[in-house]
Design a protein around this motif. Structure first.
Motif, PDB file in Angstrom:
ATOM      1  N   PHE A  12       0.838  -1.204   0.000  1.00 34.40           N
ATOM      2  CA  PHE A  12       0.000   0.000   0.000  1.00 34.40           C
ATOM      3  C   PHE A  12       0.871   1.251   0.000  1.00 34.40           C
ATOM      4  CE2 PHE A  12      -2.848   3.191   1.952  1.00 34.40           C
ATOM      5  CZ  PHE A  12      -3.865   3.145   1.001  1.00 34.40           C
ATOM      6  N   ASN A  13       1.996   1.208   0.683  1.00 32.31           N
ATOM      7  CA  ASN A  13       2.921   2.350   0.640  1.00 32.31           C
ATOM      8  C   ASN A  13       3.401   2.596  -0.791  1.00 32.31           C
ATOM      9  OD1 ASN A  13       2.702   2.663   3.399  1.00 32.31           O
ATOM     10  ND2 ASN A  13       4.617   1.616   3.873  1.00 32.31           N
ATOM     11  N   LYS A  14       3.577   1.519  -1.533  1.00 34.47           N
ATOM     12  CA  LYS A  14       3.978   1.671  -2.936  1.00 34.47           C
ATOM     13  C   LYS A  14       2.859   2.311  -3.742  1.00 34.47           C
ATOM     14  CE  LYS A  14       6.061  -0.716  -6.818  1.00 34.47           C
ATOM     15  NZ  LYS A  14       7.039  -1.753  -7.196  1.00 34.47           N
ATOM     16  N   LEU A  15       1.625   1.909  -3.485  1.00 30.53           N
ATOM     17  CA  LEU A  15       0.486   2.539  -4.153  1.00 30.53           C
ATOM     18  C   LEU A  15       0.448   4.035  -3.862  1.00 30.53           C
ATOM     19  CD1 LEU A  15      -3.098   1.148  -4.455  1.00 30.53           C
ATOM     20  CD2 LEU A  15      -2.767   3.475  -3.604  1.00 30.53           C
ATOM     21  N   ILE A  16       0.706   4.406  -2.620  1.00 28.44           N
ATOM     22  CA  ILE A  16       0.744   5.828  -2.258  1.00 28.44           C
ATOM     23  C   ILE A  16       1.865   6.542  -3.004  1.00 28.44           C
ATOM     24  CG2 ILE A  16       1.138   7.462  -0.378  1.00 28.44           C
ATOM     25  CD1 ILE A  16      -0.112   5.411   1.524  1.00 28.44           C
ATOM     26  N   ASP A  17       3.032   5.929  -3.022  1.00 32.21           N
ATOM     27  CA  ASP A  17       4.180   6.534  -3.702  1.00 32.21           C
ATOM     28  C   ASP A  17       3.886   6.765  -5.188  1.00 32.21           C
ATOM     29  OD1 ASP A  17       6.928   7.333  -4.212  1.00 32.21           O
ATOM     30  OD2 ASP A  17       7.235   5.323  -5.028  1.00 32.21           O
TER      31      ASP A  17
ATOM     32  N   ARG B  46       3.581  10.225  -7.380  1.00 31.10           N
ATOM     33  CA  ARG B  46       4.468  10.463  -8.525  1.00 31.10           C
ATOM     34  C   ARG B  46       3.720  10.655  -9.835  1.00 31.10           C
ATOM     35  NH1 ARG B  46       8.325   5.398  -7.919  1.00 31.10           N
ATOM     36  NH2 ARG B  46       8.990   6.036 -10.021  1.00 31.10           N
ATOM     37  N   TYR B  47       2.630   9.906 -10.018  1.00 30.58           N
ATOM     38  CA  TYR B  47       1.962   9.906 -11.318  1.00 30.58           C
ATOM     39  C   TYR B  47       0.517  10.414 -11.292  1.00 30.58           C
ATOM     40  CZ  TYR B  47       5.882   6.840 -12.502  1.00 30.58           C
ATOM     41  OH  TYR B  47       7.141   6.308 -12.703  1.00 30.58           O
ATOM     42  N   GLY B  48      -0.040  10.641 -10.087  1.00 30.26           N
ATOM     43  CA  GLY B  48      -1.445  11.028 -10.009  1.00 30.26           C
ATOM     44  C   GLY B  48      -1.723  12.242  -9.164  1.00 30.26           C
ATOM     45  N   ASN B  49      -0.675  13.035  -8.851  1.00 27.98           N
ATOM     46  CA  ASN B  49      -0.856  14.222  -8.011  1.00 27.98           C
ATOM     47  C   ASN B  49      -1.540  13.891  -6.694  1.00 27.98           C
ATOM     48  OD1 ASN B  49       0.287  16.105  -9.888  1.00 27.98           O
ATOM     49  ND2 ASN B  49      -1.633  16.032 -11.061  1.00 27.98           N
ATOM     50  N   GLY B  50      -1.175  12.749  -6.137  1.00 25.69           N
ATOM     51  CA  GLY B  50      -1.673  12.390  -4.814  1.00 25.69           C
ATOM     52  C   GLY B  50      -2.911  11.527  -4.808  1.00 25.69           C
ATOM     53  N   SER B  51      -3.439  11.174  -5.985  1.00 33.24           N
ATOM     54  CA  SER B  51      -4.609  10.306  -6.073  1.00 33.24           C
ATOM     55  C   SER B  51      -4.298   9.111  -6.970  1.00 33.24           C
ATOM     56  CB  SER B  51      -5.816  11.066  -6.642  1.00 33.24           C
ATOM     57  OG  SER B  51      -6.188  12.134  -5.808  1.00 33.24           O
ATOM     58  N   TYR B  52      -5.066   8.035  -6.780  1.00 34.75           N
ATOM     59  CA  TYR B  52      -4.937   6.859  -7.639  1.00 34.75           C
ATOM     60  C   TYR B  52      -5.874   7.035  -8.817  1.00 34.75           C
ATOM     61  CZ  TYR B  52      -4.818   1.929  -9.056  1.00 34.75           C
ATOM     62  OH  TYR B  52      -4.668   0.751  -9.765  1.00 34.75           O
ATOM     63  N   ASP B  53      -5.306   7.082 -10.040  1.00 35.97           N
ATOM     64  CA  ASP B  53      -6.121   7.221 -11.241  1.00 35.97           C
ATOM     65  C   ASP B  53      -5.610   6.249 -12.300  1.00 35.97           C
ATOM     66  OD1 ASP B  53      -3.820   8.398 -12.305  1.00 35.97           O
ATOM     67  OD2 ASP B  53      -4.619  10.441 -12.220  1.00 35.97           O
TER      68      ASP B  53
ATOM     69  N   GLU C 199       1.140   2.520 -14.474  1.00 35.68           N
ATOM     70  CA  GLU C 199       2.530   2.491 -13.997  1.00 35.68           C
ATOM     71  C   GLU C 199       2.712   1.476 -12.876  1.00 35.68           C
ATOM     72  OE1 GLU C 199       4.927   4.055 -15.520  1.00 35.68           O
ATOM     73  OE2 GLU C 199       3.550   5.076 -16.888  1.00 35.68           O
ATOM     74  N   LEU C 200       1.772   1.467 -11.946  1.00 35.56           N
ATOM     75  CA  LEU C 200       1.894   0.557 -10.802  1.00 35.56           C
ATOM     76  C   LEU C 200       1.742  -0.895 -11.232  1.00 35.56           C
ATOM     77  CD1 LEU C 200       2.205   0.198  -7.755  1.00 35.56           C
ATOM     78  CD2 LEU C 200      -0.278   0.530  -7.530  1.00 35.56           C
ATOM     79  N   ARG C 201       0.819  -1.170 -12.143  1.00 39.56           N
ATOM     80  CA  ARG C 201       0.641  -2.548 -12.605  1.00 39.56           C
ATOM     81  C   ARG C 201       1.932  -3.101 -13.190  1.00 39.56           C
ATOM     82  NH1 ARG C 201      -0.236  -6.512 -11.222  1.00 39.56           N
ATOM     83  NH2 ARG C 201      -2.100  -5.582 -10.279  1.00 39.56           N
ATOM     84  N   TYR C 202       2.578  -2.321 -14.041  1.00 36.20           N
ATOM     85  CA  TYR C 202       3.825  -2.775 -14.655  1.00 36.20           C
ATOM     86  C   TYR C 202       4.896  -3.010 -13.598  1.00 36.20           C
ATOM     87  CZ  TYR C 202       8.000  -2.834 -17.600  1.00 36.20           C
ATOM     88  OH  TYR C 202       9.182  -3.186 -18.204  1.00 36.20           O
TER      89      TYR C 202
ATOM     90  N   ASP D 161     -14.203  12.735 -11.724  1.00 39.00           N
ATOM     91  CA  ASP D 161     -12.809  13.039 -12.064  1.00 39.00           C
ATOM     92  C   ASP D 161     -11.932  11.796 -12.188  1.00 39.00           C
ATOM     93  OD1 ASP D 161     -12.688  12.345  -9.394  1.00 39.00           O
ATOM     94  OD2 ASP D 161     -11.733  14.197  -8.707  1.00 39.00           O
ATOM     95  N   GLY D 162     -12.446  10.609 -11.814  1.00 41.96           N
ATOM     96  CA  GLY D 162     -11.670   9.388 -11.940  1.00 41.96           C
ATOM     97  C   GLY D 162     -10.484   9.308 -11.010  1.00 41.96           C
ATOM     98  N   LYS D 163     -10.542  10.001  -9.875  1.00 46.50           N
ATOM     99  CA  LYS D 163      -9.419  10.026  -8.938  1.00 46.50           C
ATOM    100  C   LYS D 163      -9.853   9.487  -7.575  1.00 46.50           C
ATOM    101  CE  LYS D 163      -6.695  13.703 -11.062  1.00 46.50           C
ATOM    102  NZ  LYS D 163      -5.516  12.814 -11.268  1.00 46.50           N
TER     103      LYS D 163
END
Length: 386
Positions: free
Chosen positions: A200-205, A209-216, A222-225, A266-268
């Motif tokens: 989960f920390n990786k998901l946050i990171d 890095r790629y979602g301006n603080g949200s999971y989108d 990026e995370l799947r790969y 917004d999909g976030k």
């Protein structure tokens, strides 16, 4: 370019709908009258347990009349903490449905209950819900009592069938649950079902890095790969084939489709809301389900960000990923349905009596989902038509 003709696999179930239903004694739909074998009679005679075999498993429910958004964290479905003996598993969505009482709070339910619950609680597409539920039930459930554990194996689903059937609940590895999950570890490392804070920390990171603080959807790709590459590099038994391949990509899109409040567009997915689902199995306060029936929309974008084809680490070695051209992929999604049927045949090579009858019924229900969600046109009958 890869084509996704129709919604594809893992409510969540099955997975995020990744799998995946609860209580101390579950109620279930369908006829449950009649004869029991010796093992079932033994179970019946136990004072706190009276599980009956199901002689005519009911067909999966259809879509509900109302398919818009609505409040689902309501007074009728309050979140309650897990009690001793309750079962939870690798699928955060199913855990949330159990914790809110959309399915039995002990973690055992019938397929019909699960299909209804994922439609009611998350507004899942009907055929998508059926597909995922019956994959899990056929591979991990008890086909004679019509009950499935959303986590570990339990006697609450009834007596075990003859081997090699597993009957082990959704925790069983490489049936429905698979490697490279968002917040659950690979089975090789010992725990494939409990919340993993490191992941989960990786998901946050990646969200930062790629979602301006949200999971989108960008974060999802990026995370799947990265998760796939991590498993290739650390898990000598890593595999990603057939239904496991479809699910691996689908579960990255499912949080966007199901864990974001249906009033938002917004999909976030915020990190607090992600934590609420993934860690606590809990609808956020004042949570509204998806605005329209959803499945695994967006999976194509996740895949196309960094495409990896199906395969596995060979010879028990890390960093030895070998492609499998015979596996289901996004150009051959119905191979996933065929693969599930073949797994069922391996688990139940020579069924007789009620078991054979219920296998035929449930395989028919699986095809309803495969036809509607995957666009499959050829039904398989490994045990005949009746």
């Amino acid at each position: 370019m890869m084509m996704l003709s129709k919604p594809i696999a893992l409510l969540f179930l099955l997975a995020t709908f990744g799998t995946t239903l609860t209580f101390a004694f579950p109620s279930f739909s369908g006829a449950t009258d009649g004869l029991e074998d010796l093992s079932a009679r033994w179970w019946r005679d136990q004072p706190e347990h009276k599980i009956k075999v199901v002689h005519n498993p009911p067909p999966p429910p259809g879509p509900p009349k109302f398919t818009g958004t609505k409040l689902v964290n309501d007074r009728q479905h309050p979140w309650k903490p897990v009690k001793a003996g309750d079962i939870r598993g690798p699928c955060p969505a199913l855990n949330a449905l159990a914790n809110h009482g959309y399915i039995s709070r002990d973690g055992v339910a019938s397929p019909s209950e699960i299909v209804n619950a994922v439609q009611e609680g998350f507004n899942a597409n009907n055929k998508f819900a059926i597909l995922l539920t019956y994959i899990g039930h056929l591979l991990d459930g008890n086909l004679e009592t019509d009950l499935l554990s959303i986590g570990r194996k339990t006697r609450r689903t009834g007596p075990s069938p003859p081997p090699p059937a597993l009957f082990g609940g959704l925790n069983v590895h490489n049936t429905f649950e698979g490697d490279a999950s968002l917040t659950r570890g690979d089975a090789f490392f010992g725990d494939n079902h409990n919340f993993n804070q490191t992941l989960f920390n990786k998901l946050i990171d990646f969200s930062n890095r790629y979602g301006n603080g949200s999971y989108d959807i960008n974060v999802a790709g990026e995370l799947r790969y990265s998760l796939i590459q991590d498993s290739i590099a650390t898990n000598p038994n890593f595999t990603m084939k057939n239904i496991g391949y479809i699910v691996a990509y689908s579960i990255s899109a499912l949080p966007i489709n199901f864990f974001i409040d249906g009033r938002r567009t917004d999909g976030k997915l915020s990190i607090p809301d992600a934590r609420s689902f993934f860690k606590f199995g809990k609808f956020p306060r004042d949570f509204y389900r998806a605005a329209q029936p959803a499945a695994n929309e967006g999976t194509d974008k996740v895949f196309l960000a960094h495409p990896v084809m199906p395969g596995a680490n060979a010879d028990g070695k890390v960093n030895n990923y070998v492609l499998d051209p015979t596996s289901a992929d996004f150009n051959n999604v119905c191979r996933a349905y065929e693969g599930v049927v073949n797994q069922v045949k391996e688990l139940y090579p020579n069924p007789t009596g009620l078991l054979r009858k219920n296998l035929i019924k449930n395989l028919g229900y699986l095809f309803i989902g495969a036809q509607g969600a995957l666009g499959c046109t050829t039904e398989l009958f490994p045990y005949g038509h009746s």
